[in-house]
Write an enzyme that holds these catalytic residues in place. Sequence first.
Site, short mmCIF file in Angstrom:
data_model
loop_
_atom_site.label_atom_id
_atom_site.label_comp_id
_atom_site.label_asym_id
_atom_site.label_seq_id
_atom_site.Cartn_x
_atom_site.Cartn_y
_atom_site.Cartn_z
N LYS A 127 10.96 10.47 95.68
CA LYS A 127 10.42 11.84 95.79
C LYS A 127 9.61 12.19 94.55
O LYS A 127 10.06 12.00 93.42
CB LYS A 127 11.58 12.84 95.92
CG LYS A 127 12.02 13.11 97.32
CD LYS A 127 13.17 14.09 97.36
CE LYS A 127 12.75 15.39 97.96
NZ LYS A 127 13.91 16.28 98.18
N VAL A 128 8.44 12.72 94.80
CA VAL A 128 7.52 13.13 93.74
C VAL A 128 7.13 14.58 93.96
O VAL A 128 6.64 14.93 95.03
CB VAL A 128 6.25 12.25 93.76
CG1 VAL A 128 5.27 12.70 92.68
CG2 VAL A 128 6.60 10.78 93.61
#
EC number: 2.2.1.2
Length: 316
Positions: A127-128
């Site tokens: 996740k970014v």
Amino acid sequence: MQEFSLWCDFIERDFLENDFLKLINKGAICGATSNPSLFCEAITKSAFYQDEIAKLKGKKAKEIYETLALKDILQASSALMPLYEKDPNNGYISLEIDPFLEDDAIKSIDEAKRLFKTLNRPNVMIKVPASESAFEVISALAQASIPINVTLVFSPKIAGEIAQILAKEARKRAVISVFVSRFDKEIDPLVPQNLQAQSGIMNATECYYQINQHANKLISTLFASTGVKSNSLAKDYYIKALCFKNSINTAPLDALNAYLLDPNTECQTPLKITEIEAFKKELKTHNIDLENTAQKLLKEGLIAFKQSFEKLLSSF
């Protein structure tokens, strides 16, 4: 409904060993998400981590966190692996990079690659957050064949730009996490009742349209922050309203369980762009601009995840 997927937005050791498996086995969910706030809540309040924390005493706080979190992610990955092996579009668990790296693309890329290599599971998404450095990070991870979950997406414009990058460069599964209910929490106190509980759905639907302009079989809209913030709404309000083709909804347990009691039998038809534009025009008569609200909510979201992560690390 093959076109719509339900994921679980919750992670905690006891849950993973019990109810999580039940949800998977009965076909209720086909993926899961985690974030710094969920890990903070789980690790600081659950008794199931305390013995392990005691054994790790003396190590650096982030090392303790990663030992605990990666164990949970691996457990979730193993439980979801049969779904992934049957259909590589499903069966994912997401792990977010250190939220304090959100403005440093190089360090974010290095951490994401390190975590993905350490976990060594094809059904783990990194996740970014959709910060200013996100575009460089997303591009690098996509080129490295790492599954990506771009989180804290509030703006339709940003959603479209992210989708455009992923459409060109993604080699593995990617989702764009569009946050929903925070709009209503922010806007509802400022507008009359006939405009309440609609901003989140309107904005999320516009994001969905923007993403679908570039979406392919690897890219989907993932509706997140779909727990209700008002007692006047049904627990599954945002799941049912956003049950669109080629989309995913990751929901907290109360929303998930409410939806499973009376699930949709077919996908919803999204609101028309003309309806969304008319609603936005109505909001402007109350001095509310959804794009400005999106920018505000992104800043608040980035801060909130940092605060949760800091609270968790300081607890060690």
